[in-house]
Design a protein around this motif. Structure first.
Motif, PDB file in Angstrom:
ATOM      1  N   LYS A   1     -73.179  32.045  40.884  1.00 25.83           N
ATOM      2  CA  LYS A   1     -73.843  31.090  39.972  1.00 25.83           C
ATOM      3  C   LYS A   1     -74.902  30.289  40.733  1.00 25.83           C
ATOM      4  O   LYS A   1     -76.018  30.076  40.234  1.00 25.83           O
ATOM      5  CB  LYS A   1     -72.787  30.141  39.385  1.00 25.83           C
ATOM      6  CG  LYS A   1     -73.360  29.087  38.422  1.00 25.83           C
ATOM      7  CD  LYS A   1     -73.745  29.722  37.107  1.00 25.83           C
ATOM      8  CE  LYS A   1     -74.119  28.711  36.042  1.00 25.83           C
ATOM      9  NZ  LYS A   1     -75.505  28.261  36.090  1.00 25.83           N
TER      10      LYS A   1
ATOM     11  N   PHE B   1     -68.229  32.921  36.543  1.00 25.24           N
ATOM     12  CA  PHE B   1     -68.941  31.993  37.435  1.00 25.24           C
ATOM     13  C   PHE B   1     -67.977  30.989  38.074  1.00 25.24           C
ATOM     14  O   PHE B   1     -68.205  30.542  39.196  1.00 25.24           O
ATOM     15  CB  PHE B   1     -70.057  31.279  36.688  1.00 25.24           C
ATOM     16  CG  PHE B   1     -71.264  32.139  36.433  1.00 25.24           C
ATOM     17  CD1 PHE B   1     -71.794  32.934  37.445  1.00 25.24           C
ATOM     18  CD2 PHE B   1     -71.877  32.171  35.190  1.00 25.24           C
ATOM     19  CE1 PHE B   1     -72.906  33.742  37.232  1.00 25.24           C
ATOM     20  CE2 PHE B   1     -72.996  32.965  34.959  1.00 25.24           C
ATOM     21  CZ  PHE B   1     -73.504  33.753  35.987  1.00 25.24           C
TER      22      PHE B   1
ATOM     23  N   ASP C   1     -71.090  35.025  48.228  1.00 29.04           N
ATOM     24  CA  ASP C   1     -69.919  34.403  47.605  1.00 29.04           C
ATOM     25  C   ASP C   1     -68.657  34.834  48.359  1.00 29.04           C
ATOM     26  O   ASP C   1     -68.419  36.034  48.574  1.00 29.04           O
ATOM     27  CB  ASP C   1     -69.826  34.839  46.137  1.00 29.04           C
ATOM     28  CG  ASP C   1     -68.639  34.215  45.441  1.00 29.04           C
ATOM     29  OD1 ASP C   1     -68.794  33.128  44.868  1.00 29.04           O
ATOM     30  OD2 ASP C   1     -67.533  34.817  45.498  1.00 29.04           O
TER      31      ASP C   1
ATOM     32  N   ILE D   1     -73.768  40.762  34.794  1.00 29.11           N
ATOM     33  CA  ILE D   1     -74.206  39.603  35.587  1.00 29.11           C
ATOM     34  C   ILE D   1     -75.405  39.979  36.451  1.00 29.11           C
ATOM     35  O   ILE D   1     -76.366  39.225  36.584  1.00 29.11           O
ATOM     36  CB  ILE D   1     -73.041  39.077  36.468  1.00 29.11           C
ATOM     37  CG1 ILE D   1     -71.947  38.445  35.599  1.00 29.11           C
ATOM     38  CG2 ILE D   1     -73.551  38.095  37.518  1.00 29.11           C
ATOM     39  CD1 ILE D   1     -72.347  37.220  34.815  1.00 29.11           C
TER      40      ILE D   1
ATOM     41  N   GLU E   1     -68.366  32.347  31.717  1.00 28.32           N
ATOM     42  CA  GLU E   1     -68.018  31.073  32.352  1.00 28.32           C
ATOM     43  C   GLU E   1     -66.895  31.267  33.372  1.00 28.32           C
ATOM     44  O   GLU E   1     -66.930  30.711  34.474  1.00 28.32           O
ATOM     45  CB  GLU E   1     -67.591  30.058  31.282  1.00 28.32           C
ATOM     46  CG  GLU E   1     -68.787  29.506  30.480  1.00 28.32           C
ATOM     47  CD  GLU E   1     -68.344  28.702  29.267  1.00 28.32           C
ATOM     48  OE1 GLU E   1     -67.117  28.699  28.948  1.00 28.32           O
ATOM     49  OE2 GLU E   1     -69.218  28.085  28.617  1.00 28.32           O
TER      50      GLU E   1
END
Length: 879
Positions: free
Chosen positions: A750, A743, A671, A715, A740
């Motif tokens: 995600k 992510f 990421d 997570i 939410e």
């Protein structure tokens, strides 16, 4: 002799077993998980109940006499999975092997068969036990009939007697049918009365006793909507009562006298177990009175020599070696002898013959003479205790089996042999006995057993290596696990020194604190009592002090830790009780526990590292467990003060990875924002708080960072909104919003989570960065809980497993560096992400350079690994 009748609801138990266990199949591809679960329960029933009469009842088909009353009966049920339906005939074959009768009757259900036979047993004044996962059968409960209902899976059982039913459910057995008539049962598609749940139905029955009486007094029922539903759905209620009523006069063609149970023949059951691959259950069906163990004459012949004088021509290289010790704790066990097998012969070498032989020592320490062993670490420790430093180990059977089958819990040679089709090796307990009955047999029997194990190791090595190569695990064995095993062996042998005086002083201090806390609790309670007795503590808290009751158990009030934590602000006695328990555990488990395992001659503790236990690849330690010393409590942290260097003017040096799992996640998920944060050395929890709360860095307060930290680590473990809400003490809605936003901030994470779950469903396993596998058969389960757990495991294992692999490789690299630099420093312990060394003070400056260098550069990720270190005169001071 009194008669004991046991009736088992076959469909119910096998169904529960199927969904409680991951899908398993034997080497022929036959699914066996439901049969395995059923069998483990059956063995427990036979041991505990000792029935004189026994039957397993099955449903005969989908259509029953109840369908003529209501054609939608059981209409909402999903089709039985083929993986389960395939196992019914297998289950019946197994029952036949046990000589247990099973029965089914067209148009009737297992419940009706059980009901009819339990009525017969009751009338004969027999003791009757019914076992099912279905509470409908509670209507059969009486003074002589007890119904055992499975709660979670098949292992947790709740036993219902008439008194227990009244206490637990507030109704009698006879009222079960009225209860079900009112509330219905969605699993059987029984309609009942809409809007009436168990609570309302129970209230009505406590007031009016039966369904008929409820309707006779309909005008008295309070609640407009309830009265309206009872009126409108009267017909459904009475039809539901008819559907749930068990037919105790069904036209079965057997009676209780036909289902006498005489026990089973172990040989018949063992044969089926072997065919199904139930190796772990074989020992549970051996019959000591029949001497079920095979005598040597019935097993495959094996030729071997008992050596009285070692000849150097015995050793040609490429030997299999087994060092035989009885019991798990090889630090304490004596060597009973050595097995050596090569292509020229098989030998048993008595302990004293081997250890007095210079030829044996030269062979063991010759790296050019290659050796296959069962457990390299154990072998290393056993021989180091006798001043032999074994070299030339090229194969470790234990680690190979563990890598190939990480979910298996038995990696002994006989278990491995059975899994690979070689079953002519007895299990140790068949030769030595178990528990208090353990004893070493005469030399000829001992020698044959050890040689058989060694021969199995010699014969299976090539096949296991081939399997490792096929699964791309060979490099992991040779480059990581085997070198590490030898290092761990040296660490275990070396041990870590303990300052006895410091431990004893801590123990005395804790005793004083516990005594003081005890008095303070007595003052607040207004009386003395046993603080460790929930039976005495419960009435004090909930009757005398009137604290709100959180939970009740079968024996009274629950005083478990989670209950007390919820009551912390209710009364000042609660924090003192919690502290008393924490300090009490420190005193008994850690102070007294550590003192018990300190070797008196060296003042050292020799923990055992479990290298073949966890499915993620993480190491654990035992006897004692030095990874679990509680450090959140100051008193727990101080226990580390007792761990000191073994030599004067030496120091303890501790180095640990900073947030290694989050760094691994950043690498695997790739990421962009997460990678940038670690590359720029930004505090990741502050960064997450900024992203989740949409604030600038200077606006992040300590509470925001705490919540962001919980999200970050949550997570990694696939945490749910419920789990996060519990951790942070917030609502599920808020927790869901946090996840939410996380992510949204880190979309790469995600994407990784979604893709890894799909990959696991496709392959049936996930891998770490170093290719360690974890199989996840539950990932396609129809059971939501099993499937969800497997999905979380799929997300977490590549992260946690890769972190474990990285520190293992760092240990190998660092060990080699210490050797290359000719340093005296040596590794003592590994505690999750931390390495603890001891070294002379003059080597500190070198360690400050090479330890972080080795640990940070052991693998190359797209984010930097970061290592923090400290040093001091004890483990405590090095943190």
């Amino acid at each position: 002799m009194s008669k004991k009748l046991v009736l088992i609801d076959g469909n119910s138990i096998i169904y529960r077993a199927f969904f409680a266990l991951p899908l398993l199949n034997n080497d022929k591809g036959v699914y066996t998980n439901a049969v395995y679960g059923f069998t483990t329960m059956l063995l427990r029933i036979l041991e505990e109940q000792k029935p004189t009469h026994l039957l397993v009842a099955f449903d005969a088909g989908k259509t029953t006499f109840r369908h003529s009353t209501y054609k939608e009966y059981k209409g909402g049920r999903q089709k039985t999975p083929s993986e389960l339906s395939e196992q019914f005939p297998v289950m019946k074959e197994l029952l036949d092997a046990f000589d247990i009768k099973h029965y089914q009757l067209e148009q009737f259900e297992a419940d009706d068969i059980i009901g009819t036979l339990s009525k017969q047993g009751n009338q004969e004044d027999w003791e009757v036990t019914v076992i099912s996962g279905d509470k409908d059968l509670l209507q059969l409960v009486s003074d002589r009939v007890t119904v055992h209902v499975t709660k979670k899976g098949i292992s947790d059982i709740e036993k219902y007697s008439p008194d227990y039913m009244v206490e637990k459910m507030e109704i009698t057995p006879e009222q079960i049918i009225d209860l079900k008539a009112l509330m219905g049962d969605s699993s059987d598609n029984i309609p009942g009365v809409p809007g009436v749940g168990q609570k309302t139905a129970t209230k009505l029955l406590k007031q009016y006793e039966t369904l008929e009486e409820v309707y006779n007094h309909l005008e008295e029922v309070s609640g407009k909507k309830l009265k309206e539903n009872l009126t409108n759905y009267r017909e459904d209620a009475f039809m539901s009562k008819e559907l749930v009523t068990i037919n105790c006069n069904s036209p079965i063609e057997i009676s209780v006298e036909d289902i006498v149970y005489y026990g089973f023949q172990p040989s018949k059951v063992s044969a089926v177990f072997k065919d199904l691959g139930f190796q772990s259950l074989l020992n549970r069906v051996s019959d000591e009175t029949e001497e079920e163990q095979k005598p040597s004459s019935e097993m495959n012949e094996i030729s071997f020599s008992i050596v009285s004088e070692i000849n150097e021509n015995m050793f040609i290289g490429d030997e299999a070696l087994v060092v035989e010790m009885i019991g798990e704790n090889y630090h304490l066990a004596a060597i009973e002898g050595f097995g050596v097998v090569n292509k020229n012969g098989a030998y048993f070498i008595p302990t004293e013959v081997a250890l007095r032989s210079e030829t044996f020592k030269l062979w063991a320490e010759d790296s050019s003479k290659t050796k296959s062993v069962f457990d390299a670490k154990k072998t290393m420790v056993a021989l180091l205790r006798n001043d032999i430093h074994i070299k030339g180990i090229t194969f470790d059977m234990l680690m190979s089996s563990y890598l190939l089958n990480p979910a298996e819990n038995n990696h002994d040679i006989p278990a491995i042999g059975n899994r690979m089709g070689k079953s002519d090796v007895l299990f140790d307990e068949e030769v030595y006995g178990k528990g208090a009955k353990i004893k070493v047999p005469e030399e000829s029997q001992l020698a044959e057993h050890v040689v058989r194990k060694t021969a199995a190791l010699f014969e299976l090595k090539d096949e296991m290596e081939e399997q490792l190569k096929q699964h791309e695990l060979y490099e992991l064995l040779k480059e990581l696990e085997m070198p590490l095993a030898l290092i761990l062996g040296e660490m275990e042998h070396l041990g870590v020194k303990v300052d006895i005086g410091t431990l004893e002083e801590m123990g005395n201090d804790l005793k004083e604190r516990l005594s003081k806390l005890e008095k303070e609790v007595y003052e607040l309670a207004g009386e003395s009592f046993n603080l460790n007795s929930p039976k005495q503590l419960g009435p004090i808290l909930f009757e005398k002090l009137k604290l709100p009751v959180i939970k009740k158990t079968k024996t009274g009030y629950s005083t478990a830790a989670d209950v007390l934590e919820q009551l912390q602000n209710e009364h000042e006695i609660i924090p003192k009780l919690l502290l008393y328990r924490q300090l009490g555990k420190l005193q008994s488990t850690y102070i007294e526990g550590l003192l018990k395992v300190v070797r008196k001659d060296t003042n050292k503790i020799h923990t055992r590292f479990n290298q073949a236990l966890t499915q993620t690849g993480r190491l654990s330690s035992m006897e004692p467990n030095l990874q679990n010393i509680p450090i959140r409590l100051e008193e727990g942290r101080k226990i580390r003060q007792a761990f000191v260097p073994a030599q004067k003017d030496w120091i303890m040096f501790a180095a640990d990875y900073s947030q290694i799992e989050l760094r691994v996640l950043a690498h695997i998920a790739n990421d962009e924002k997460l990678v940038a944060a670690f590359k720029n050395d930004v505090d990741i929890h502050t960064q997450t708080a900024m992203d989740v709360f949409h604030v600038e860095m200077d606006e992040v307060n300590s509470n925001m960072r705490r919540q962001a930290k919980a999200v970050n680590f949550g997570i990694v473990y696939g945490i749910s909104d419920y789990g996060l809400s519990q951790n942070l003490g917030i609502t599920r809605k808020e927790a869901k919003r946090f996840i939410e936003r996380y992510f949204d901030s880190y979309p790469g994470v995600k994407l990784y989570m979604d893709e890894i779950v799909q990959e696991a469903k496709h392959k049936g396993y996930v891998t770490t960065l170093m290719n360690r596998r974890r199989y996840l058969p539950e990932i396609t389960s129809r059971n939501f809980n099993l499937r969800s757990f497997a999905e979380r495991t799929a997300m977490n294992t590549p992260i946690q497993g890769s972190a474990a692999d990285i520190i293992k490789k760092a240990m190998i690299d660092l060990h080699q560096k210490l050797v290359d630099e000719k340093l005296q420093a040596r590794m003592l312990l590994q505690v999750h992400d931390e390495l603890i060394l001891e070294a002379p003070k003059e080597e500190i400056d070198i360690l400050k350079e090479i330890v972080p260098e080795m640990m940070e550069n052991t693998v190359e990720l797209n984010v930097p690994l970061k290592v923090d270190y400290e040093y001091g005169s004890s483990w405590f001071d090095a943190k």
